[in-house]
Design an enzyme around this catalytic site. Sequence first.
Site, mmCIF file in Angstrom:
data_model
loop_
_atom_site.group_PDB
_atom_site.id
_atom_site.type_symbol
_atom_site.label_atom_id
_atom_site.label_comp_id
_atom_site.label_asym_id
_atom_site.label_seq_id
_atom_site.Cartn_x
_atom_site.Cartn_y
_atom_site.Cartn_z
ATOM 1 N N VAL B 20 5.259 13.362 -8.244
ATOM 2 C CA VAL B 20 3.938 13.983 -8.111
ATOM 3 C C VAL B 20 3.550 14.122 -6.641
ATOM 4 C CG1 VAL B 20 1.488 13.791 -8.666
ATOM 5 C CG2 VAL B 20 3.190 13.161 -10.375
ATOM 6 N N ALA B 39 -10.269 26.890 -1.167
ATOM 7 C CA ALA B 39 -10.933 25.706 -0.617
ATOM 8 C C ALA B 39 -11.930 26.084 0.485
ATOM 9 C CB ALA B 39 -9.895 24.728 -0.062
ATOM 10 N N LYS B 112 -4.322 6.397 -14.368
ATOM 11 C CA LYS B 112 -5.111 6.220 -15.593
ATOM 12 C C LYS B 112 -5.327 4.761 -15.942
ATOM 13 C CE LYS B 112 -1.579 8.647 -17.254
ATOM 14 N NZ LYS B 112 -0.488 8.514 -16.376
ATOM 15 N N GLU B 136 -8.671 14.023 -11.762
ATOM 16 C CA GLU B 136 -8.254 15.068 -12.714
ATOM 17 C C GLU B 136 -6.828 14.845 -13.201
ATOM 18 O OE1 GLU B 136 -10.225 18.003 -13.980
ATOM 19 O OE2 GLU B 136 -8.602 17.331 -15.271
ATOM 20 N N VAL B 139 -5.489 12.400 -16.510
ATOM 21 C CA VAL B 139 -5.467 12.733 -17.934
ATOM 22 C C VAL B 139 -4.825 14.100 -18.153
ATOM 23 C CG1 VAL B 139 -6.875 13.212 -19.975
ATOM 24 C CG2 VAL B 139 -7.535 11.377 -18.421
ATOM 25 N N GLY B 141 -2.080 15.745 -17.344
ATOM 26 C CA GLY B 141 -1.392 16.536 -16.318
ATOM 27 C C GLY B 141 -2.196 17.688 -15.780
ATOM 28 N N LYS B 212 -5.908 7.178 -21.248
ATOM 29 C CA LYS B 212 -6.500 8.511 -21.069
ATOM 30 C C LYS B 212 -7.724 8.679 -21.956
ATOM 31 C CE LYS B 212 -1.925 10.415 -20.031
ATOM 32 N NZ LYS B 212 -0.740 10.998 -20.711
#
Lengths: 436, 436
Positions: B20, B39, B112, B136, B139, B141, B212
């Site tokens: 990740v 952004a 989580k 975010e 939970v 992905g 989750k």
Amino acid sequence: MSENSEKRVLRLGIAGLGTVGVGVVQQLHENRDAIYARAGCAIEVAAVSARDPGRNRGVDLSGIRWFADARSLATASGIDIVVELIGGAEGVARELVEAALSHGRDVITANKALLATHGARLARCAHDNGAALLFEASVAGGIPAIKFVREGLAADRLLRVGGILNGTCNYILTTMRDTGRDFADVLAEAQALGYAEADPTTDVDGWDAAHKLAILAALAFGRPVAFDEMHVEGIRGVQACDQHFAREMGYRIKLLGMARQLEDGRIEAFMRPCLIAQQTALAHVEGVFNAVVTEGTFSGPMMIEGRGAGAGPTASAVIADVIDLARGKALPVWGVSPQSPATCAPRALLSGAYYLRVNVHDRPGVVAEIAAALRDAGVSMRGLSQHDAGRATDSTVPLALVTHETTEASMMQVMTAINGLASVIGTPLLLKIETV
Amino acid sequence: MSENSEKRVLRLGIAGLGTVGVGVVQQLHENRDAIYARAGCAIEVAAVSARDPGRNRGVDLSGIRWFADARSLATASGIDIVVELIGGAEGVARELVEAALSHGRDVITANKALLATHGARLARCAHDNGAALLFEASVAGGIPAIKFVREGLAADRLLRVGGILNGTCNYILTTMRDTGRDFADVLAEAQALGYAEADPTTDVDGWDAAHKLAILAALAFGRPVAFDEMHVEGIRGVQACDQHFAREMGYRIKLLGMARQLEDGRIEAFMRPCLIAQQTALAHVEGVFNAVVTEGTFSGPMMIEGRGAGAGPTASAVIADVIDLARGKALPVWGVSPQSPATCAPRALLSGAYYLRVNVHDRPGVVAEIAAALRDAGVSMRGLSQHDAGRATDSTVPLALVTHETTEASMMQVMTAINGLASVIGTPLLLKIETV
């Protein structure tokens, strides 16, 4: 994190007190504490505008300022946010929204026609005047579809966006399939039940759904889409026999919209009845439910499903926007700085597999004629079905076929050829088979 | 709307460079322009921390500061946001997050277990120090489930929240159903394919999904849930014959979590294998896909579905949080000011219809014994099925029954009685039939 704003109040001016407007007033009242906790400040309806001030709407409007002309809300003092719930791409709604944004006033609207038609101009106006324009309620009622695409998938590059975006059409198609009844019959029932308008054009001809698709595409690709170039087709041509054939072939018929960004920057976008494989989740979005689907480079395919209309869900979406503004969130209209609209690719450039149904005179040689039309257009047939279950009269019979992968241009050529055959009765129906 | 922030740069300190973390670095690079546009400022990886600085991770980390101890990121200068991707409810991850928040530094995490276990404490810490805590990626992905519940449905009062929250379990259950193979067999294959960990406990025993659910429930109801009181059950007990019976009865087996707020303020929450009617959209969430379902007073039932794991989707969710912070959004952790955790109602208070499968010796009187156990607990049977398709050996046979509406307390009594029968082999399986 400004949690210490006990005394802050956000004052709304609501233009339009139909079921959604009344729903907003009601929910703000009934959920007052929860909304206060979420927003971090109090939300108050300071002013309203609607045609008949005297009418009993079932909510207490005492102490709220009344404006006969909604446009006054754009500049009247004591209002922080204008909530436009009048509707329509032109007229008062457009004038109000433009005037409010020009005045630097934040606007929340549920007006999909306005955004689909004038989105580029409104985004520019909001940007130039430092005003926010939010419109969660414009697409798919209570489903937070706008937030989902604009913020939830903000980090990803979206390849496509689309979905089932009109509850009336989905209800009609679902009921036709479940009962075997005809379009006209089910439409009349939907009108009686209040699921369809007295004038159903906007819904059943695909315009309402197409407006929503235009908004989703603009968010997904960061720029508005030239709405008048989009291919839009309604569900009036779908017959009971099509539902029968679709089931037999493992599909369901849905009014489906899909927008893809092409390499050259153009957008391929359509709203039309399609066949969807019945083992997919999208095929199980039934009745008045809506669904939005996306596919992102990193996030892969995604779907969000829920009630697409109704006063409750839609009012809820309006208030979610109010809470966003209260929390100090103000994104550019399409998620990025204003851009000029993207051109739509012509319909002929679409490709895929297709379903074609023709009602024909039941006599020898008809299948050969239709097969020849396909051959001449270079279209290869994957299957053909004809049977008495869908028989219209003694002498005519519906014939359905599905093709292998081909182009829409070829299918348009097939349609022209078939329309010219003496054995063909009425208008043939062409449905795209969409992989979702 | 601060569009004129051309020179603003947001500097990330990333702790943990697994798939990740590397995905975040990669996507920030590959989608640089789009992310900048969304952004409104540049996003830069200023510092990283991982065990082995020399390992080739396939991304260019030159010029990025390296910290041997992740905890240094909490206070090191030149970092605006700490991104915690180490994982685990205790140890370095927890120390880093607490130190960063205490320092008033914004934190984004995918952790989580940490949030489910220490959510109340972290919310308080973030609040007291004016820091934001976003999660975010914790939970489902790439599915923007957190944003969906916390912001999209912010105006509504949610009655329940839940879903299919573990891709490994959903893959195993889907494959078992499609192939007729056993749990152990499919698990081994999932491990070989990389869909399941070498130690599958966290996934197949339901803990990952339960974490989750705890987070979703906290967002839905505005306060953390006492995680150790939640009823958690994995999928090891599901046999090939259960898939067979479920199909025959019109259901699919899913590891499903659901949380409801009771009148007394307690939360009814479980994560366990359930039967779901196969005509629902949730039953069609298959393979590694996840789905979150909600039901709101105004918004009605809703579902969001997509890939629940994987480096791409998860990294995408982390960056969506970064964009939110860049846009100046900072909500309280659970959407409202910190609250003490909510108590969970005991499992016995659950009610509904149930599926019960027992492997028994194939001899006279067995059905009568089981029927008596149900009768003694006051449970009424809706149907019973027994056949050779699921026969384990020559002398034993599986027997499945479904009940009418009853209480979990009664079913626990039935289970105790049945476990004591000499004719019963192994552990019976009890599944809740959940209406979604």
